[in-house]
Every structure is written in structure tokens, then in C-alpha cells.
Design an enzyme around this catalytic site. Sequence first.
Site, PDB file in Angstrom:
ATOM      1  N   ASN A 132       0.755  -1.240   0.000  1.00  0.00           N
ATOM      2  CA  ASN A 132       0.000   0.000   0.000  1.00  0.00           C
ATOM      3  C   ASN A 132       0.792   1.300   0.000  1.00  0.00           C
ATOM      4  O   ASN A 132       0.247   2.341  -0.323  1.00  0.00           O
ATOM      5  CB  ASN A 132      -0.937   0.029   1.211  1.00  0.00           C
ATOM      6  CG  ASN A 132      -1.957  -1.073   1.175  1.00  0.00           C
ATOM      7  OD1 ASN A 132      -2.722  -1.173   0.230  1.00  0.00           O
ATOM      8  ND2 ASN A 132      -1.943  -1.917   2.186  1.00  0.00           N
ATOM      9  N   TYR A 133       2.023   1.251   0.394  1.00  0.00           N
ATOM     10  CA  TYR A 133       2.732   2.516   0.575  1.00  0.00           C
ATOM     11  C   TYR A 133       3.961   2.712  -0.293  1.00  0.00           C
ATOM     12  O   TYR A 133       4.320   3.825  -0.634  1.00  0.00           O
ATOM     13  CB  TYR A 133       3.126   2.688   2.041  1.00  0.00           C
ATOM     14  CG  TYR A 133       1.944   2.957   2.909  1.00  0.00           C
ATOM     15  CD1 TYR A 133       1.360   4.215   2.918  1.00  0.00           C
ATOM     16  CD2 TYR A 133       1.388   1.968   3.691  1.00  0.00           C
ATOM     17  CE1 TYR A 133       0.261   4.473   3.700  1.00  0.00           C
ATOM     18  CE2 TYR A 133       0.282   2.211   4.476  1.00  0.00           C
ATOM     19  CZ  TYR A 133      -0.281   3.478   4.479  1.00  0.00           C
ATOM     20  OH  TYR A 133      -1.368   3.737   5.245  1.00  0.00           O
ATOM     21  N   ILE A 134       4.645   1.652  -0.570  1.00  0.00           N
ATOM     22  CA  ILE A 134       5.847   1.800  -1.383  1.00  0.00           C
ATOM     23  C   ILE A 134       5.441   1.750  -2.845  1.00  0.00           C
ATOM     24  O   ILE A 134       4.847   0.775  -3.290  1.00  0.00           O
ATOM     25  CB  ILE A 134       6.847   0.670  -1.075  1.00  0.00           C
ATOM     26  CG1 ILE A 134       7.307   0.785   0.375  1.00  0.00           C
ATOM     27  CG2 ILE A 134       8.019   0.727  -2.028  1.00  0.00           C
ATOM     28  CD1 ILE A 134       8.108  -0.396   0.855  1.00  0.00           C
TER      29      ILE A 134
END
Length: 903
Positions: free
Chosen positions: A860-862
Site C-alpha cells: 500500500n505505501y511503497i
Amino acid sequence: MSSSDDDVPLAGSKKPNGHVIKSSSKISKSQDKAMDDAQQPVNGAAGISVRNGPVEEMEIDEPQTNGNASSKRKARTSTGKSYKEATSDSEDDAPLSKKRRVSKSLKPDLESDSDDAPLVSKKRNSKSPVVAKKPVKASETAIGEADDSDAPLGTKLAKEKQRIEKKAAKDAKEIRKEERKKNENKPQTNGAAAKRKSLTNGVKKEDSDDDKPLSSKIKSAKKPEKSVKREASTPKKSKVKKEETAEDEEAEEEEEEYKWWEDPTKGDGTKKWTTLEHAGVVFPPPYQPLPKNVKMRYDGQPVSMAPESEEVATFFGSMLNSTHNVENPTFIKNFFEDFTKSLKETGGATDRDGNKVAIKDFKKCDFQAIFDYFDAQRMEKKALPQSEKKRLKAEKDEAEAPYLYCKWDGRKQKVGNFRVEPPGLFRGRGEHPKTGHVKKRVKPEQITINIGKEAMVPHPPEGHRWKEIKHDPEGTWLAMWQENINGAYKYVMLAANSDVKGQSDFNKFEKARELKKHIDHIRDHYEKELKDELMANRQRATAMYLIDRFALRAGNEKGDDEADTVGCCSLKFEHVTLRPPNTVIFDFLGKDSIRFYDEVEVTAQVFKNLKLFKKSPKAEGDDIFDRLTTGQLNKHLSNFMKGLTAKVFRTYNASFTMSTLLREMKSVGTIPEKIKDYNEANRKVAILCNHKRTVTAGHETQMEKLGDRIKGVKYQKWRQKQMILDIDPKQKKKRGEAFFELDDDLDQGWIQEHQAYLVEEQRTKIEKKFAKDNEKLVAEGSKEMKHKELEQRLEVADELAKKYKLENKRGKVDAEGKGPTVEKFLANIEKMEQRIATMSIQAEDKESNKEVALGTSKINYIDPRLTVVFSKKFDVPIEKFFSKTLREKFDWAIKSVGEDWEF
DNA sequence: CGCTAGGAGTCCGTCCGGTTCGA
DNA sequence: CTCGAACCGGACGGACTCCTAGC
């Protein structure tokens, strides 16, 4: 400006602690300086205009009562009343909660420029201040709006450009595709590198215009266009155009993938589809009543009840093994409440003679029979022959097949969750007040279907109808219903690997990348505002600092009927501890009731601010950011950049961190080593985002086991070395004594234990084999072997024991194997060392990962393109980082970047 | 050498939690 | 603003996969 001039000193209102509330809306310099003495009201000049308009009325030592936090919400809704209360002198007598309300409810007014005028008059006047301010606001918003409208147009134009370019590049892509296909057939491992190369080359040769520079293209396209934009097509028009192109694309053969990431249709567009067909939802199987002989017992007596109630009983009964739930008082209370309610509605329970049995005491309920029944069923299912299991699964798959995919703008797309959630007992996370309540069976009558106008509406189950049929192209959901526990909406949407989801994922990361361009300005800005005279601004700036630096979540307000968790804006007094000179200790339960604990250093100003925000009379239960809501914060953020909200910082910081780490990384060595490097970076991001996981039950044992295995290999390695000495004692001088020494972490005690273990292992193995052989013999109709045979066989183990004993005694190891040579031993040693290295890496990785969950940040973030870059740059197959589904989800990333791409 | 069992480890669906945004 | 609505993010555990030892 307004107001503050008319102020009537707030004289009347006293702080709980007896301080007179000051009317000053600002934080005066002296206060700022002498934060500690800030109790003294400084009367700031009243009408200093503040950026963004309204002069805020704040007092540093604004009265903060110790009201219970939960009263906040109510407070906000009862503004009018609170005002009065606030003005009244009797405030001191007000219950704490009321007082709290006062401070809260004052907020809006204050911000809108009211001043210390008595509240009543404030209210009356409230309009004028607003009006007065409006000019300021208006101009600002005007600017903002202009910007906004520009942007979309710009991007739209840019998109058109891209589209054209895309077409041009299409042929090139075809070629690439071909290549890829060829390569795909090659064996994975060794082919991977070659594959990568050919891919990269392909990209470079044919696509370079299209791939990597994509983003820069957008940029460049944007700028020139800006001026033109105004008269450019209206949003609608451009949308239509988009659709057209989309339709063109559709015409292509199925095989051709639609590369939406080179044709972002989402824009800010609200329209998500033109045509949509799907098969609706799958309902869970109906309740199967228990067999007659399986009953809940009440007070020792088996009781019968209507199937509806019986089902509720089975919810509980089938989970008796989950003591975590079943012994939780809240869980029991809520369950029992719903259970008895259900009984009441369905005619209650009866004993075997048909007499009513009043079920009033949970303690008298015995669900054991139900549990046993379910457990037996589970076992039965498990014991089913492989073929039967397969058959059942195939059956299920076939039944569900129609629901698996939908047609979205003519393209086949996977549906994410087409199964309606089955009924059961709500668990919730953390200490959820509603845990144990019955999550009811969802009826078709509760379900709204969203589908294309022309599409065939799926049939509801026989004898039922849907709640509603919608044709809302702005929604990405196919079906929706409301759940009974929290009234939450449940949506059936597309799977993560679908175009729509991919697009929004892509947009998310592009937004984060855009933040990169603004971040310096934003940081400068909040840095300045950390010293702002207005409390609200200062709080906002401080919150921004925390969100930016420590990746806190926004922190919406929560209700009493939810678990007690917080984020930045909802941090409470007790969640933040200040340790001079500048250390801040966070300790609170965040999302999912996961503990956030961190000791961090902050700038002097931030430290000072937090101290100010925690200042008495604030105490436990009070908000630290009492002048800030997530709404205000996000609104402020959107001024810097369109679409900027608090959560973007998490994405930005995670991806930026990863990007920085990767840029500096020089990953060399074997694939596992490179993976470890990647994971290490990944882990840093996960830690930043506080993605924790509970240490698995067996972690300690597993680590020990791993450690023992490593030691075991080390021991064998040592023995090999000793064997060298056995056949060639001169090697000692040749290689030096150190070479033949025992590894540091091995000692005689351990060795003896290990030897015993090895012997024992042998023994059990032999015994096992013996038993097995005997079984075989019996099966064949022969006689079992005698016990003597076993003893004979066990002699091998005894000899091993003897051998070790002798080795220990003589301090030397006899060479093993046929035709032992030094070279052979060295080769063995080499292999063992390799194994030790690999295992040690694994162990390290495992240990440092025990309470960090890497998945969430990776998913979800990288920015997945960073992972792709790593994969290409260091020549590690992407499969090592992305599982099959993730590869599908990140298809756009895998196909759109080369090794030079930068976040 | 190929095959299998079974246990560890990974994957992925599930379903709950939180954020955002606009009416 | 406040709430409803719609989405994204999150941990967890059962299902599946993979690996290894043993035959």
C-alpha cells in the site's frame, strides 16, 4: 476586522481553575516566550488579521476542562446551547463534561472571528464577522478555484497528448509484447536475467519515449497548455473524448491489454464507467438446522428453539475454542443480549416436553453439544478423500464462476468480493464495545445493485427482490448493503488487479510524487506557523509536523460505540509525554488498536508547542489538538496542492524513504542477500508506518531451532576440519591453528547435548522404520520381526554414541567416508559454510521481522515501481518480491518503468 | 531419481477500521 | 458543519504452496 474590538472581556467566564479567560485570540509573543507562564492572559491586539481570514480567538490557556473525551461529539452538536453555557457565569458549576463542551463549541465561533463578546451577542453578530472576512477568504478561494480548474484541464490536455503519443507507440509495444511472450517461455531462473535484459532493451529502443519519460511528458505537456486551457474543452467534453478512445481500444482483440496507465482516464473525473454488466452477488448457504439430538442445554436440560435462534446459538457454540472471545465479558453480554432478544422474537425455548424454558442466565447455557457437533463436522470435512474435496471445490467454483468477473466498459474485470458476508458474531478489534453482537444475515431486500442501464439486472433469489437498482456511473461498486452492527456500508467492488483499482492506485502514487514538488514549501510554511500567534494555526502546524515526520494518521473523532483509538488530531493528553529537552514519547492505540509507541526527538519549537497544548488545565482525556479537526487540516492541506490530504504524507514518506534507501543501495551478492537488502529497506518503511504484527506463538522456539540447526552445521564443519587433521596432521601448521578451532558459540556442553540429540534422533528414526517395516510385514501377512531385530538395528545408534564419546575423550575425529582426502573435506567445509551463511541470513531476517509486517507497506505505501526498479537494477526476478496476485495488481508498474525510474 | 508426506511458510480472502469528500 | 457514502488500509487465519527428508 472584526470583532475583537467589541469584545467584552470575557470576564465572565472563568476557567475551571479560576483563571479568567482571556479574550486574546492569539498567542502573544510574551506568552510564546514564557510559555510556562502563559497562564497570564495577554490581550493580544484584537483585530489582527490572520492569514486565511478569520481572526481566531484563542487563548492559550484556554480553559480546558477535564471533560470526558467522549462527550466531545455531543458537544459539537449542541453548539447553541453550549454558547449560552459558556457565557454564563455559572460555568464553574457546570459539570465537567459541559465545560468541556464549552471549550469545544467555542471553537467554531472563535475561529470565525468572534471575540470575547458575550456569546449571545456573538451569535447575533456572527454574520457580520463572516461577511467582513469574506473578502479575504473569497479572494483566496478564488485563487484556489482558479488553480483547481486549471489543473484538471491541464492534465486533461496532457492526457490527450499522451493518448496520441500512445497510439504512435503502439506498434512498438506490440513488438515488445511479442518479445515478452517469447521470453516467458524460457525457464524462470536462468531466463530471468535474459528476460529482463531483453525487456529493458526493448523499452529503451522502442519505448523510451513512452515509458520512462511518461511523467515528464505529462509535465511538459501541462505547462504549455495551461494558458490554452481555459477555452479548452469542458470537463464533460474531454470525458467524452476519453470514452471514445476507450471504446476504440475495446475493439481490439482480447489479448491486447489495455494500458490505462498510459491513458489515465480517471482524471478527476467522476464518471467511472459507461457500460457495466455483472451477475450480482452470491449469498451464503441458508442455515442448516441442527440434528434433533444436538441441542443447547439450559440448566442441564436440552432445549429446543426456532431455527433463527438456534442459528444464533450455533454462532456462539461453534466458537467455544476461541476463548479469547468466549470468555470476554463484553462479548458474552452482547451475544446474550442478542440471543435472548432473538428467542423472544421467535417464541422462546422449550424443553423436551414442550414446556417453555425462560433463558435468563448465560451461565446456565451449555453449548458444548453444539461445539462438538461442529467440531465433528470439521473433522469429517477434513478427512474427506482428496478427490472428493476436489470435486466439491470444482462444484463451488463452477457455481461461482459467473460472479467472478464483470464487464466494465466492455472489458472483463475481476470482481473482488462478490460473496455477501455470512452472518455470525461480530468481533471487532481491540476492545470493541460491540463485540459479540449478532451480525445478521443479509437479505436481498437490503442490497442495492449498481449496474449499467442496458445490462441485464441479476435475478434476486426466488421470492425476493433487490432493495434498489441503480445506474450510477460515478460509483465503482457493483452492489452494496448496510450492515447491522455499526450501520457500515459494505460494497462489492472490483479486485485489486482490475483497471479501476489499478488506476486509483496509480493516481495515489502520482499524487504522492507530486507532493515531492511541494513538500519544501509546505515544510517551510508549517515551520513558520509553528510560531503562529493563533492557536489553531499553531496546532495545525504542529500536527502537520507530526504527520509529516512520524507518519501519524489523520485521527478522526470517534464515537463511544467504537474502540478507543486515536490518530494525530485526536491525540489526547495522556498519549504524549514530554521529556526535556526535546524528546516526545508517543504511546497510544492507533488503528486496529495497534499500539504506537515511539520516542522521538523534535525541534525545540515543536516541543514547546506540545507543552503549550498540554498545559493545564488540560488533563487526561483532553485533546491535545483541541482546535483542530481532520477536516480543517485537510482543507488547509488542499491549499498547497490539489487533493493533498493527511494520508498522502504517509504514502509520500514511505515511498520517498524507500526511494532514498534504494538509491544509495549497492546490493551485491547472492539473490537471498539482495532480497535481504530489499527487505531491510522495506522494514524501515514498515517501522515508519508502524506496521506491527504480534510475534507468532512459536517464534522463540523456531528461532532456537534455527539456531540449533546452524550450530549443528557448524559442529559438523568442525568435525570435517578435525578429519583433515586425522589424515594430514601437517595441515595444522599449514593452515594455522585458528582454522581448526571450534566456533565461538559452540562449547563442550552444547556439543554433548547435541551429540545426545543426534544419537536420539538416529534412534527414533530406526524405531520408526522398524515399526513401519513391521506394519508392512503384517499387511503382507508375514510375521512381525522380533524385538531382537530392533535391538540389533539400534546398535548403529549406540555405535554413533560410542564414536562421539571416543571423539570427546581423545579430542580427535577419525576421517569418515571412502577415500578421504583433504580436498574432499575442504569442499565439504565450503558447502557447509555456504549453508551457515544462508541460514544465518535467514535467522537474522526472521528475528528482525518478528514484530514488523512488511506486507502492508509493500502493498500500500511503497510505490511498486520502486520495487520494479530494484528488481531490474540488481537483477532479482520480480517474483521474489511480488506474488502472483501482486504482480497482477502492479502490472502497470512492472510494465511501465526501467531501472532508471525515480520516484 | 522421482515421488510422497507433512510441516513450515506464504498467499490471499475476509472483514473490520479509518479517511476523505461532498451534499 | 455533520453525516452519509465511498473508498483505501489493515491484521488475521485458513488454504495453498513449497521444501525437505525419507523411501
